[in-house]
Enzyme design. Structure first.
Site, PDB file in Angstrom:
ATOM      1  N   ASP A 180       0.077  -6.191  -0.550  1.00 44.11           N
ATOM      2  CA  ASP A 180      -0.985  -6.472  -1.514  1.00 44.11           C
ATOM      3  C   ASP A 180      -0.524  -7.652  -2.366  1.00 44.11           C
ATOM      4  OD1 ASP A 180      -2.589  -4.266  -0.728  1.00 44.11           O
ATOM      5  OD2 ASP A 180      -1.386  -2.924  -1.974  1.00 44.11           O
ATOM      6  N   CYS A 185       0.832  -1.201   0.000  1.00 37.42           N
ATOM      7  CA  CYS A 185       0.000   0.000   0.000  1.00 37.42           C
ATOM      8  C   CYS A 185       0.867   1.251   0.000  1.00 37.42           C
ATOM      9  CB  CYS A 185      -0.922  -0.013   1.213  1.00 37.42           C
ATOM     10  SG  CYS A 185      -1.881   1.510   1.409  1.00 37.42           S
TER      11      CYS A 185
END
Length: 279
Positions: free
Chosen positions: A193, A186
């Protein structure tokens, strides 16, 4: 909702927030796409790709007109040509604001979602909602392409490095390659992620080991999903010079939402929207 697109640092990411269960479109936090596109030399007035960000909302719930809870799985399609993306935590908070909100029907709900999201993104957002009786039709499949993850390579770089990409100009091919080793973080919080990515192209044959090293290079890179996919598209296009290129990533969900960016210079829209096993 500030449609003048504040910076990611001003978003709800990484902050303690109160969860609202009454409809509130002001919770949406749009972010200008152009800021990160400037970093990769892309002008939104002359995008080198068409595309869409396909979001899936698995935790959508509202009340019907008589106060009975309803649930559905929503699909949102935000055009890549929109001037703004929507920060994911704000998207989740906005959807949660429907939890105690009465709606007159599924059509009214979809229309209101589309209206608010279109205003936030600055372009028309398509919304569809699957009700429970349609859930049995949901299926799981992996991304198309030949997986390159089993290549026996040594890796010592964990930042994007387009300079390592290469292609053989004497061998023109049409092929689809994929990897499940895509990981980025992020932009604001650094949370991991996890994703899978498919690269379909026609052009000089891409060095697969170099491509895998390049994709693994996102492992410590902080960017939103959409920005990572556009960076991959632009880097491959410039380094390998394919005449046709499509990059499609599917990320695992967070907060009940998954994001699946698709970019192409040869196709008008993705042919499917099927979640992977990890999704």
């Amino acid at each position: 909702m500030n449609i003048h697109a504040a910076t990611p640092e001003h978003s709800p990411l990484g902050k303690t927030v109160s969860y609202q269960d009454q409809y509130d479109p002001s919770l949406l936090f749009p972010i200008a796409r152009q800021t990160k596109r400037d970093e990769i030399g892309v002008d939104e007035a002359a995008l080198p790709f068409a595309g869409v960000d396909i979001w899936t909302g698995f935790e959508l719930s509202w009340l019907n007109a008589r106060g009975k809870p309803q649930i559905g799985i929503a699909t949102f399609r935000i055009p890549a040509g929109s001037p703004r993306l929507i920060e994911s935590k704000s998207f989740k908070l906005y959807l949660n604001s429907y939890n105690q909100t009465r709606m007159d029907g599924i059509d009214a709900l979809a229309a209101q979602l589309a209206r608010d999201l279109s205003a936030a993104a600055g372009a028309e957002v398509a919304v569809s909602i699957a009700l429970p009786q349609a859930f049995a039709a949901e299926r799981i499949a992996e991304l198309a392409g030949e997986c390159i993850d089993e290549l026996d390579i040594a890796v010592d770089n964990y930042a994007p490095c387009p300079e390592i990409l290469s292609a053989d100009s004497t061998a023109i091919v049409s092929e689809t390659l994929c990897s499940n080793l895509l990981k980025s973080n992020c932009l604001v919080t650094g949370q991991p992620d996890w994703g899978s990515v498919s690269i379909r192209y026609t052009g000089p044959k891409i060095d697969r080991e170099a491509l895998l090293r390049y994709l693994i290079g996102f492992r410590r890179h902080n960017e939103f999903h959409e920005q990572c996919v556009e960076r991959i598209f632009v880097d491959v296009l410039r380094a390998c010079a394919p005449t046709k290129l499509t990059v499609y990533a599917r990320y695992t969900r967070r907060g009940g939402l998954d994001i699946n960016p698709w970019r192409s210079n040869c196709d008008a829209a993705p042919t499917d929207n099927v979640r992977t096993a990890r999704q």
